[in-house]
Design a protein around this motif. Structure first.
Motif, PDB file in Angstrom:
ATOM      1  N   THR A  54       6.106   4.357   0.055  1.00  0.00           N
ATOM      2  CA  THR A  54       6.860   3.028  -0.551  1.00  0.00           C
ATOM      3  C   THR A  54       6.721   2.862  -1.977  1.00  0.00           C
ATOM      4  O   THR A  54       7.897   2.409  -2.478  1.00  0.00           O
ATOM      5  N   ALA A  55       5.715   3.244  -2.525  1.00  0.00           N
ATOM      6  CA  ALA A  55       5.627   3.062  -3.924  1.00  0.00           C
ATOM      7  C   ALA A  55       6.687   4.021  -4.700  1.00  0.00           C
ATOM      8  O   ALA A  55       7.356   3.542  -5.650  1.00  0.00           O
ATOM      9  N   THR A  56       6.852   5.235  -4.352  1.00  0.00           N
ATOM     10  CA  THR A  56       7.742   6.182  -4.852  1.00  0.00           C
ATOM     11  C   THR A  56       9.191   5.528  -4.515  1.00  0.00           C
ATOM     12  O   THR A  56       9.994   5.795  -5.563  1.00  0.00           O
ATOM     13  N   TYR A  57       9.619   5.162  -3.257  1.00  0.00           N
ATOM     14  CA  TYR A  57      10.925   4.606  -3.146  1.00  0.00           C
ATOM     15  C   TYR A  57      11.221   3.584  -3.933  1.00  0.00           C
ATOM     16  O   TYR A  57      12.166   3.634  -4.674  1.00  0.00           O
ATOM     17  N   TYR A  58      10.354   2.542  -4.100  1.00  0.00           N
ATOM     18  CA  TYR A  58      10.696   1.430  -5.013  1.00  0.00           C
ATOM     19  C   TYR A  58      10.774   2.028  -6.563  1.00  0.00           C
ATOM     20  O   TYR A  58      11.352   1.356  -7.434  1.00  0.00           O
ATOM     21  N   ARG A  59       9.712   2.668  -6.917  1.00  0.00           N
ATOM     22  CA  ARG A  59       9.783   3.320  -8.486  1.00  0.00           C
ATOM     23  C   ARG A  59      11.145   3.812  -8.545  1.00  0.00           C
ATOM     24  O   ARG A  59      11.538   3.469  -9.879  1.00  0.00           O
ATOM     25  N   GLU A  60      11.617   4.514  -7.824  1.00  0.00           N
ATOM     26  CA  GLU A  60      12.838   5.415  -8.186  1.00  0.00           C
ATOM     27  C   GLU A  60      14.183   4.288  -8.477  1.00  0.00           C
ATOM     28  O   GLU A  60      14.863   4.353  -9.118  1.00  0.00           O
ATOM     29  N   ARG A  61      13.928   3.023  -7.712  1.00  0.00           N
ATOM     30  CA  ARG A  61      14.845   2.077  -7.868  1.00  0.00           C
ATOM     31  C   ARG A  61      14.560   0.925  -8.956  1.00  0.00           C
ATOM     32  O   ARG A  61      15.335   0.175  -8.989  1.00  0.00           O
TER      33      ARG A  61
END
Length: 291
Positions: A54-61
């Motif tokens: 989840t952290a990776t997903y949100y960081r990318e955005r």
């Protein structure tokens, strides 16, 4: 967390996996029902994101997010995701993750003690309640020792409201009773804990006007817009978001049931004033979370 670099703050995301290792009996069926309701594959085996994913997903955005588990062990039999573990992973990803926790209010003084420890030792900023999953009315005095601890520690309370995708279409609704999630019950909580910020989560079908009434009347009550695609928002909710409650509306997706990609794309196409959009997407949460 560099707030100025973020395009938005998602106030409502779920920590779904792991749940103490091997999934409990019935958990796959529960998640499959959720996936059918929200028309996504998130409940399939291996399809629920970890907190790190989840952290990776949100960081990318470039989106910050509040993340929490749900303690519904008593009603569902599913072991809760440990609050401490979620908080630790959030601390390791503090550029995008903001930890909330969840405690069944039926745990009484033990729950209140846990809440204080989570705030003081783990940096937890708030607590998620799901009255339907946890089987309680929010204004039941049974829950007040936990609220007192949350209020005294300066944390936030976030309550599911309205119909829920949990158990939808399953035999007997998986035992979930919708009556617990009428937001009018939060009016008592707002009166008795006037300094504790309260977030009413989701468009509160079929009690939208009750939610708007409580948020308009009580200064410490906010509304998050998670759990629905914005294209389905009722007209009265959009009207209040643009006017009386423009400083109290919060972007939330309900990840992983609804992705921020889908939510934001649909939000761009509804009739929200240009000066209100940044308030809902980031500034109101920034002020509430004191970021």
């Amino acid at each position: 967390m560099n707030i100025d670099e973020l395009i938005a703050i998602d106030i409502h995301t779920h920590a779904e996996e792991p749940c103490g290792g091997t999934r409990d009996d019935g958990y796959d069926e529960f998640q499959a029902g959720m996936a059918r309701y929200f028309k996504n594959p998130a409940g399939a085996q291996g399809m629920l994101p970890t907190v790190q994913e989840t952290a990776t997903y949100y960081r990318e955005r470039k989106i910050g997010c509040v993340i929490f588990p749900v303690d519904a062990e008593r009603e569902t039999g599913f072991r809760r995701y440990e609050n401490e573990e979620v908080a630790r992973i959030a601390a390791d990803n503090s550029d995008v993750l903001i930890p909330f926790a969840s405690i069944d209010p039926a745990k009484g003084k033990a729950g209140a003690r846990e809440a204080r420890r989570l705030v003081r030792d783990f940096g937890v900023r708030g607590f998620k309640f799901h009255p339907t999953m946890q089987g309680f009315f929010p204004n039941d005095r049974m829950a007040y020792p936990l609220y007192e601890a949350i209020a005294e520690e300066g944390a936030i309370s976030l309550f599911h409201s309205g119909q829920t995708g949990v158990g939808a279409g399953m035999r007997g609704g998986m035992g979930m009773r919708l009556k617990y999630s009428n937001p009018i019950h939060l009016d008592d909580v707002a009166v008795d804990f006037p300094d504790m910020p309260i977030i009413i989560a989701h468009p509160s079908f079929p009690w939208q006007e009750e939610a708007l009434s409580v948020a308009t009347h009580k200064p410490n009550v906010y509304i998050d817009l998670s759990g629905w695609s914005p294209k389905y928002f009722p007209t009265i909710l959009v009207r209040y978001a643009n006017t009386l409650l423009k400083h109290k509306m919060l972007f939330g997706s309900d990840w992983p049931a609804i992705t921020p990609d889908r939510w934001l794309a649909d939000f761009a196409n509804i009739d929200i004033r240009d000066d209100v959009r940044p308030l809902i997407l980031k500034e109101n949460a920034r002020r509430l979370l004191k970021l």
